[in-house]
Design an enzyme around this catalytic site. Structure first.
Site, short mmCIF file in Angstrom:
data_model
loop_
_atom_site.label_atom_id
_atom_site.label_comp_id
_atom_site.label_asym_id
_atom_site.label_seq_id
_atom_site.Cartn_x
_atom_site.Cartn_y
_atom_site.Cartn_z
N GLY A 7 1.48 -74.85 19.45
CA GLY A 7 0.87 -75.84 18.56
C GLY A 7 1.32 -77.24 18.88
CB SER A 9 -2.45 -80.40 21.14
OG SER A 9 -3.03 -80.02 19.91
CG ASN A 82 4.74 -76.81 15.55
OD1 ASN A 82 5.15 -77.21 14.47
ND2 ASN A 82 3.62 -77.28 16.12
CB SER A 136 6.05 -74.73 5.23
OG SER A 136 5.62 -75.51 4.13
CE1 TYR A 149 0.42 -73.70 6.29
CE2 TYR A 149 1.73 -74.21 4.34
CZ TYR A 149 1.45 -74.40 5.69
OH TYR A 149 2.20 -75.28 6.42
CB CYS A 150 2.60 -69.67 -0.14
SG CYS A 150 2.17 -71.26 -0.87
CB SER A 152 1.34 -67.51 6.72
OG SER A 152 1.37 -68.91 6.48
CE LYS A 153 3.61 -72.64 7.93
NZ LYS A 153 3.89 -72.88 9.36
CB ILE A 182 5.36 -83.50 7.73
CG1 ILE A 182 6.64 -82.69 7.44
CG2 ILE A 182 5.51 -84.30 9.02
CD1 ILE A 182 7.89 -83.50 7.24
#
Length: 245
Positions: A7, A9, A82, A136, A149-150, A152-153, A182
């Site tokens: 990740g 780029s 990342n 995260s 998302y939560c 996965s982290k 961020i």
């Protein structure tokens, strides 16, 4: 020394790459697509960056990434997991679909697991190696409008512990860095919301983080400053993790 950053780029990945270049690493960056920012960085550091297109949710592309790195370098010193995506659309957990769930977790969780697994032989070549997983603050903070998302982290936190336990005998340490709010493409759509929360005190340090803030943490690990640590979490979040009354 050789580092692989998935990740890489844009955003946090590119910020990590810039800090590793300062430490004289050769940096292999992977991502689904190359950004304009990465093109500029490659022109500046022509002999220090190698880009490999890779969607880490696709196992054959992960194997191709590992094969290309092995052929070019034979071994690596540092792996930075990342690569990650946000939900395509923020939905209440009562409304997300299996496709929504799989889109996020196939990259963030499953992809991270198998990238780590497949790079272990190249890390073992040195007799010492380092892995940094970028998770995260969402690993422990419930957001019901992006639950996949939560999850996965939070899963990345367990990946960190599992590989830390398994790889210690090979001299490979595994650490987790938890970014807070961020300033990246991922947060651009909700930047105003986050800035208001920061002004109200959600973080003791009253600013959004920058990709280079995460990059500096990774660079410290890469230099060996945390070599008696494994399975350790580094919170880079402006103090969000501090519980205050």
């Amino acid at each position: 020394m050789v580092a692989v950053v998935t990740g890489g780029s844009r955003g946090i990945g590119l910020g990590i790459a810039k800090e590793l270049l300062k430490e004289d690493f050769f940096v292999v960056l992977s991502a689904r697509n190359k950004s304009d920012e990465l093109e500029k960085l490659q022109k500046e550091f022509q002999n220090k960056i190698h880009f490999v297109p890779c969607d880490i949710s696709k196992f054959d592309e992960v194997e191709n990434l590992v094969s290309e790195v092995k052929e070019k370098f034979g071994k690596i010193d540092l792996l930075v997991n990342n690569a990650g995506v946000a939900p395509r659309e923020r939905k209440d957990i009562l409304e997300i679909t299996p496709d929504d769930f799989d889109f996020v977790n196939d990259i963030n969780l499953k992809g991270t697991f198998f990238v780590t697994q497949k790079f272990v032989p190249l890390l073992r070549e040195n007799g010492v190696g380092r892995i940094v997983n970028i998770s995260s603050m969402s690993a422990y903070t419930a957001s019901v409008n992006r639950g996949e998302y939560c999850i996965s982290k939070a899963g990345i936190s367990m990946i960190t512990k599992l590989f830390a336990s398994r790889l210690a005998e090979f001299g490979i340490s595994v650490l987790e860095i938890r970014p807070g709010i961020i300033e990246t493409d991922m947060t651009a759509k909700v930047k105003e919301k986050y800035e208001k929360l920061i002004d109200k005190g959600i973080t003791p340090i009253k600013r959004m983080g920058k990709p280079e803030d995460i990059g500096k943490c990774v660079a410290a690990v890469a230099k060996g400053n945390f070599d008696f640590c494994t399975g350790t979490v580094i919170d880079c979040d402006g103090g969000f993790n501090v519980r205050c009354l």
